[in-house]
Design an enzyme around this catalytic site. Structure first.
Site, PDB file in Angstrom:
ATOM      1  N   SER A 168      16.157  20.758 -15.815  1.00  0.00           N
ATOM      2  CA  SER A 168      14.978  21.592 -16.021  1.00  0.00           C
ATOM      3  C   SER A 168      15.415  22.884 -16.695  1.00  0.00           C
ATOM      4  CB  SER A 168      14.331  21.894 -14.670  1.00  0.00           C
ATOM      5  OG  SER A 168      13.590  23.097 -14.735  1.00  0.00           O
ATOM      6  N   HIS A 201       0.836  -1.219   0.000  1.00  0.00           N
ATOM      7  CA  HIS A 201       0.000   0.000   0.000  1.00  0.00           C
ATOM      8  C   HIS A 201       0.863   1.259   0.000  1.00  0.00           C
ATOM      9  CE1 HIS A 201      -3.262  -2.742   1.320  1.00  0.00           C
ATOM     10  NE2 HIS A 201      -2.312  -3.252   2.062  1.00  0.00           N
TER      11      HIS A 201
END
Ligand code: ARG
Length: 471
Positions: free
Chosen positions: A292, A171
């Site tokens: 970036s 999970h």
């Protein structure tokens, strides 16, 4: 009346030699050609179609269906075309409907009437099925090698980090300690199933369609075994109607490709998490990360993200082909021409994804210090404490409850379970006296000492097995 222009040309005229002009007064409308012409993509099958044609012509000669001298001429010229295409001296281009038309037009322009005999005892329906199966068989061999290379990269990393312990997540919550190598080898298992799936599919696909003709066979004394053998098929197909209508091999291949893509995508997702600022577990190499345009500090996992992102279209191609096939009456329908572009794109896509993940795994480095940091903060040893109590005779369900209370106490103090001492825990419940061994991450890993478990010696054995198999 629509003002749109409809171009009609003489069916046999110009550089467009269609294979079926006789009964038509004019050529097809521009719209029909636009939707129907496939040369721009099916030229990818040119070498396979040439080889299929060579085998067919040889068989026609050997069975005396055409003159041996004509067969020789055809074979010689088709072989020459193969060589010229390989060298870039001959380019598959023109106004032809498809690659089969292109080959026949080119051949006939070169050797005249002999070339016009090639299509005896054959239809494009069995021809295209043959070329496509050959192509898929050959490309899959290349893909298999790429998948093996990715497995090898994972095994190398698993070897490199043997001993590094990380949380195993369920999970996406930290669950229990595991060897990072064990997790990397989980992907090796998946990829190995992918290779087996493709091998299985290729074995089933490896039947020669030639001789099925348009749908019902051909009225000549052909030798189907000879063409099958020459083309490396293990046998010929059994039923001519099934043969020209069948695209199961493409659907099965796409299913295998979709599952492979999903596996690669899951690996890519793990890589993105590992490389995230939050995990900090994987340092991406310069060759496999990007920056970036605005944030100078960034190092992004673009390769992994693209591999993850491209998976959708591979799954889509499987859905598209099954949808195309589902309502088709037997036998061949032109809809079946839709089989190729999806498979071509799926192949290119899974190649790209597998290769970029191979590079990503090879050119990145795990940070053991980050792994150590991840271990504290998720009460990873809770199961160990419960199992310790089981060793003391407490039923597991009760032990689970008791340890839950210990976790609550740790949380109230703002610490991880692993930061409590055995004495701290025994103070909460005296049955924990002597629980030091349950508070050790490596001991927790090594207690899972059975086939398939994460114990170091089991993982070492798995590594040895994979090295031998991939060697
Ligand atoms: N381009 C066609 C395909 O890919 C070849 C077969 C054409 N057969 C026909 N009957 N029109 O399926």
């Amino acid at each position: 009346m629509s003002a749109r222009k409809t171009t009609r040309r003489s069916a046999g005229g110009g550089r467009r030699a269609v294979l079926w002009g006789g009964r038509f007064g004019g050529g097809p409308a521009e719209s029909l050609r636009r939707i129907g012409d496939s040369l721009h993509f099916d030229r990818r099958l040119v070498d396979q179609d040439l080889r299929g044609s060579i085998a067919h012509a040889r068989m026609l000669g050997a069975c005396k269906i055409i003159a041996a001298s004509d067969a020789r001429k055809i074979v010689r010229e088709l072989a020459r075309m193969r060589r010229q295409i390989a060298k870039g001296e001959l380019v598959v281009t023109g106004d032809d409907e498809d690659v089969h038309s292109w080959i026949e037009r080119t051949l006939t322009a070169r050797i005249g009437d002999a070339g016009a005999k090639l299509h005896t005892a054959r239809s494009r329906n069995d021809q295209v099925a043959t070329a496509f199966r050959l192509w898929l068989r050959e490309e899959t061999a290349g893909l298999d090698a790429s998948v093996a290379a990715l497995m090898d990269a994972l095994v190398l990393q698993a070897q490199e980090v043997l001993g590094v312990i990380v949380p195993a997540y369920t999970h996406l919550q930290r669950g229990q300690p595991t060897l990072l190598s064990h997790q990397l080898l989980a992907y090796v298992e998946m990829l190995s199933r992918d290779r087996a799936r493709f091998a299985d599919q290729v074995a089933r696909m490896n039947e020669c369609p030639l001789g099925a003709g348009a749908a019902t066979g051909v009225p000549y004394d052909i030798d189907r075994g000879a063409t099958a053998r020459e083309l490396g098929f293990s046998r010929h197909t059994a039923n001519s109607m099934d043969t020209v209508a069948d695209r199961d091999f493409a659907a099965e291949w796409l299913a295998a490709a979709a599952i492979l893509a999903v596996h690669v995508s899951r690996l890519a997702e793990d890589v993105c998490l590992w490389a995230s600022s939050e995990w900090g577990l994987l340092a991406l190499g310069d060759a496999v990360s990007t920056g970036s345009s605005i944030m100078p500090q960034k190092r992004n996992p673009d390769g992994a993200e693209l591999a993850r992102g491209k998976t959708g279209r591979v799954v889509g191609h499987l859905t598209a082909l099954l949808t195309t096939m589902k309502g088709l009456p037997l036998t061949y329908d032109r809809d079946l021409q839709e089989d190729k572009e999806g498979v071509f794109d799926a192949l290119d896509t899974v190649f790209a994804c597998v290769d970029v993940m191979n590079d990503t795994i090879r050119h990145s480095r795990f940070r053991p210090q980050a792994a150590a940091r991840l271990l504290t903060g998720g009460h990873l040893l809770a199961t160990e404490l419960a199992d310790f109590l089981v060793g003391r005779g407490v039923p597991f369900r009760h032990a689970h409850e008791v340890v839950g209370e210990v976790v609550r106490a740790a949380e109230a103090r703002g610490v991880d379970l692993s930061e409590l001492s055995a004495a701290d825990i025994a103070a909460l419940d005296e049955r924990f006296a002597g629980c030091e061994s349950a508070l050790d991450f490596a001991a927790a890993v090594n207690r899972r000492d059975h086939v398939g478990g994460t114990a170091t010696r089991r993982v070492r054995t798995a590594l040895r097995t994979w090295r031998r198999r991939l060697g």
